[in-house]
Design a protein around this motif. Structure first.
Motif, PDB file in Angstrom:
ATOM      1  N   VAL A 190       0.715  -1.161  -0.082  1.00 13.31           N
ATOM      2  CA  VAL A 190      -0.166   0.072   0.084  1.00 13.31           C
ATOM      3  C   VAL A 190       0.909   1.270   0.022  1.00 13.31           C
ATOM      4  N   GLU A 191       0.892   2.139  -1.045  1.00 11.90           N
ATOM      5  CA  GLU A 191       1.653   3.123  -1.264  1.00 11.90           C
ATOM      6  C   GLU A 191       3.074   2.671  -1.131  1.00 11.90           C
ATOM      7  N   GLU A 192       4.061   3.255  -0.251  1.00 12.97           N
ATOM      8  CA  GLU A 192       5.522   2.779  -0.394  1.00 12.97           C
ATOM      9  C   GLU A 192       5.644   1.965   0.700  1.00 12.97           C
ATOM     10  N   GLN A 193       4.599   1.217   1.403  1.00 10.58           N
ATOM     11  CA  GLN A 193       4.790   0.185   2.404  1.00 10.58           C
ATOM     12  C   GLN A 193       4.461  -1.258   1.793  1.00 10.58           C
ATOM     13  N   ALA A 194       5.155  -2.008   2.400  1.00  9.84           N
ATOM     14  CA  ALA A 194       5.075  -3.379   2.313  1.00  9.84           C
ATOM     15  C   ALA A 194       5.138  -4.124   3.426  1.00  9.84           C
ATOM     16  N   VAL A 195       4.312  -5.252   3.521  1.00 13.04           N
ATOM     17  CA  VAL A 195       4.374  -5.947   4.820  1.00 13.04           C
ATOM     18  C   VAL A 195       3.836  -7.443   4.677  1.00 13.04           C
ATOM     19  N   GLU A 196       4.439  -8.397   5.258  1.00 10.91           N
ATOM     20  CA  GLU A 196       4.083  -9.652   5.303  1.00 10.91           C
ATOM     21  C   GLU A 196       3.400  -9.958   6.358  1.00 10.91           C
ATOM     22  N   PRO A 197       1.839 -10.046   6.099  1.00  4.81           N
ATOM     23  CA  PRO A 197       1.068 -10.298   7.235  1.00  4.81           C
ATOM     24  C   PRO A 197       1.082 -11.668   8.000  1.00  4.81           C
ATOM     25  N   GLU A 198       1.876 -12.716   7.476  1.00  9.32           N
ATOM     26  CA  GLU A 198       2.226 -13.912   8.054  1.00  9.32           C
ATOM     27  C   GLU A 198       3.202 -14.508   7.355  1.00  9.32           C
ATOM     28  N   SER A 199       3.875 -15.221   8.338  1.00  9.96           N
ATOM     29  CA  SER A 199       5.390 -15.782   7.686  1.00  9.96           C
ATOM     30  C   SER A 199       5.032 -17.353   6.841  1.00  9.96           C
ATOM     31  N   GLU A 200       5.793 -17.762   6.373  1.00  5.19           N
ATOM     32  CA  GLU A 200       5.947 -18.902   5.684  1.00  5.19           C
ATOM     33  C   GLU A 200       5.380 -20.034   6.671  1.00  5.19           C
ATOM     34  N   GLU A 201       6.063 -20.185   7.839  1.00  4.01           N
ATOM     35  CA  GLU A 201       5.696 -21.309   8.595  1.00  4.01           C
ATOM     36  C   GLU A 201       4.292 -21.020   9.211  1.00  4.01           C
ATOM     37  N   GLU A 202       3.768 -19.721   9.371  1.00  3.10           N
ATOM     38  CA  GLU A 202       2.149 -19.483   9.736  1.00  3.10           C
ATOM     39  C   GLU A 202       1.311 -20.070   8.698  1.00  3.10           C
ATOM     40  N   ALA A 203       1.635 -19.777   7.393  1.00  4.17           N
ATOM     41  CA  ALA A 203       0.799 -20.103   6.325  1.00  4.17           C
ATOM     42  C   ALA A 203       0.774 -21.469   6.193  1.00  4.17           C
ATOM     43  N   ARG A 204       1.751 -22.204   6.319  1.00  2.32           N
ATOM     44  CA  ARG A 204       1.983 -24.002   6.367  1.00  2.32           C
ATOM     45  C   ARG A 204       0.843 -24.152   7.499  1.00  2.32           C
ATOM     46  N   ALA A 205       1.191 -23.636   8.575  1.00  2.66           N
ATOM     47  CA  ALA A 205       0.567 -24.090   9.804  1.00  2.66           C
ATOM     48  C   ALA A 205      -1.206 -23.940   9.888  1.00  2.66           C
ATOM     49  N   ALA A 206      -1.478 -23.103   8.657  1.00  2.39           N
ATOM     50  CA  ALA A 206      -2.911 -22.784   8.570  1.00  2.39           C
ATOM     51  C   ALA A 206      -3.332 -23.784   7.514  1.00  2.39           C
TER      52      ALA A 206
END
Length: 573
Positions: free
Chosen positions: A457-473
């Motif tokens: 969003v605009e100049e900001q970039a953020v990863e809401p979840e880590s790869e480990e959290e995504a795999r856990a989901a």
């Protein structure tokens, strides 16, 4: 089989911590526009030349640029909440001091301190909102985008109203509002864990060794040179009062916000990132040349400035996404490196423009701004191949393009599976369960694809979840399905910014495995965002060779077509 989760909660039902930071974001985004309406009044009241007043932008932006190199290190060492609190406190102090001083040099100096606080705040605000939001990051992004739109649109209006009373008004207004945000942050935002691995303060500079990131950064520097030349000098030839300038820049801000959030993704999906940026930079060059040629006509300058808001909104969004697409480094590091070059361009431009205006006439800085917009086109073209491959053929370049990673046991080869795509939000289990019923009815195995997005969003970039959290989901979905006797496998689809690219990758995967159908649920971001051109759902619907179905726990699946997407979009208006 049923999930304990119903429909996704409203994005506006959020913890107090999210509202505290979102409020601060509104005030932060007001920053530039708040000051613009009082520039002529400052020059008159403090007996300063326009070139001296322009240093308000230069000191603020150059300090912000340099600070962007270190805020990642500071946040990783002291934590996101402390970084936010320090940033807010610095803004409160220096905004108040700027309002108290009686000289232009004093304001310029205190604006530099304000820039330091701004860098600390903007580097962590989106990450804190995403981490604190309930119901997944979709609602958090809606709030952040809402704060962006409100701040950009309302800032000039508030600046004009306060500036009509006194040029000190906007400075004291920011100090008071940010003080409220500071108290709310202290009271409601919880402490957050620090990253396991601290960020090196040299990481952003080292990242600029990568050709793609450096190319996009230089392009952003040139773009911001023209952008801040316009912001710093356009108010003078308009010959308006502070109140009237506020109204003009409010119109400009509304176009910036609308084209950034709603139109940029659609244009990107239809034409691609690079072609849209080429046309957009050329359009900005033309608008800036019109301002230069018509600098003696207030009407021409007013209309051209308002129109430029559309081009600026598109450019702000797509430039950041282009940076994330071609950058092989971590998103926060890429964002800091890009922010450094971007703000350096914005900071140098008003200073140089002032010197040119003093030595020649007011049209020359605008002609130079037009030239920098046009010069950004060949710079972007030098990295066109990297950007094109990142969007279309990610396997050929080590850049950040959408990719799939398997989780759990694979589906038996040759089986016509049902694929369900879900995100990180509270309604995901219900969507997976609805797709599981569809798979059971058709005798098909189920594949759960969890979409893990890096949000830009605009100049900001953020990863809401880590790869480990995504795999856990994904693993949690598979375990719940297995407990009910359902055969399922899983995938994590990692995507950066460009939603349409993720949709195309998922459509290609469905074609490759011979899927029977792809199921999606309703997004917490709402139907306008989910079914718009440029969304994952829209790109998937247009690209998948099989049926794409909208599923939900309370109704029969609905096949998505071009007409259905339009109907679903219109239902939200």
């Amino acid at each position: 089989m049923s999930a304990s989760h119903g429909r996704a909660a409203s994005p506006f039902r959020q913890p107090k911590a999210v509202w505290a930071v979102a409020f601060a974001c509104v005030i932060s985004f007001m920053g530039i526009g708040l000051v613009d309406p009082i520039l002529p009044a400052l020059a008159d009241s403090l007996h300063a030349t326009p070139s001296q007043v322009s240093l308000l932008f230069s000191s603020y932006l150059i300090v912000t640029a340099v600070a962007m190199l270190f805020v990642g290190w500071f946040s990783s060492r002291f934590g996101a909440k402390r970084t936010l609190v320090v940033g807010l406190a610095v803004i409160v102090v220096f905004a108040a001091l700027a309002g108290c001083t009686g000289s232009i040099n004093g304001i310029v100096g205190f604006r530099a301190g304000w820039g330091l606080g701004n860098a600390l705040f903007i580097a962590t605000s989106l990450a804190v909102i995403v981490a604190s939001a309930s119901g997944g990051f979709g609602g958090a992004i809606i709030l952040y985008e809402t704060a962006l739109g409100l701040g950009i649109a309302v800032g000039p209006l508030l600046g004009g109203e306060l500036g009509a009373i006194s040029w000190r008004g906007p400075f004291f207004g920011v100090a008071a509002l940010m003080a409220v945000a500071l108290l709310a942050t202290l009271a409601f935002v919880p402490s957050m864990p620090r990253p396991a691995r601290p960020t090196s303060p040299l990481a952003p500079l080292k990242a600029l060794r990568h050709r793609g990131l450096l190319t996009m950064g230089i392009m952003a520097l040139l773009y911001n040179w023209g952008f801040f030349t316009m912001l710093g000098y356009a108010p003078y030839p308009m010959k308006l009062s502070a109140h009237e300038l506020g109204l003009v820049f409010t119109g400009w801000g509304l176009l910036v916000a609308a084209f950034s959030v709603f139109f940029a993704p659609r244009l990107q999906a239809r034409f691609g990132t690079a072609p849209v940026l080429y046309a957009n930079l050329l359009g900005l060059g033309i608008v800036m040349a019109v301002i230069a040629a018509g600098v003696d006509s207030p009407t021409v300058v007013i209309v051209a400035v308002i129109v430029s808001g559309a081009f600026i909104g598109i450019n702000n969004t797509l430039t950041t996404q282009a940076v994330m697409l071609v950058s092989p480094v971590e998103r926060p590091v890429a964002s800091s490196a890009y922010g450094f070059l971007r703000f350096i361009g914005g900071g140098l431009a008003p200073f140089v423009a002032g010197k040119l205006a003093d030595a020649t006439d007011l049209s020359v800085p605008f002609y130079l701004g037009a030239a920098t917009f046009v010069l950004a086109i060949p710079v972007l073209a030098s990295g066109h191949g990297l950007l094109r491959k990142a969007e279309e053929r990610p396997e050929e370049e080590p850049v950040a393009a959408p990719s799939l990673t398997s989780v759990g046991a694979p589906v038996e080869a040759g089986a016509a599976r049902v694929i369900v795509a879900v995100g990180a939000h509270g309604g995901a289990p219900a969507i997976v369960d609805a797709a599981a019923r569809l798979a059971r009815e058709t005798g098909s195995p189920l594949e759960v694809v969890h979409v893990r997005e890096t949000v830009v969003v605009e100049e900001q970039a953020v990863e809401p979840e880590s790869e480990e959290e995504a795999r856990a989901a994904v693993s949690a979905h598979l375990a719940r399905l297995a407990a009910h006797g359902a055969t399922a496998s899983g995938q994590v689809l990692t995507s950066v910014g460009d939603h349409a690219a993720a949709g195309r990758v998922l459509a290609e995967h469905a074609a490759r495995v011979g899927a029977r159908a792809v199921a999606v649920g309703r997004s917490p971001r709402g139907p306008l965002a989910q079914f718009a051109d440029g969304s994952i759902t829209s790109a998937l619907t247009h690209g998948a060779p099989c049926d794409v179905l909208l599923v939900d726990a309370e109704s029969v699946p609905r096949q998505l077509t071009e007409g259905a997407l339009a109907e679903l979009r219109d239902s939200a208006v």
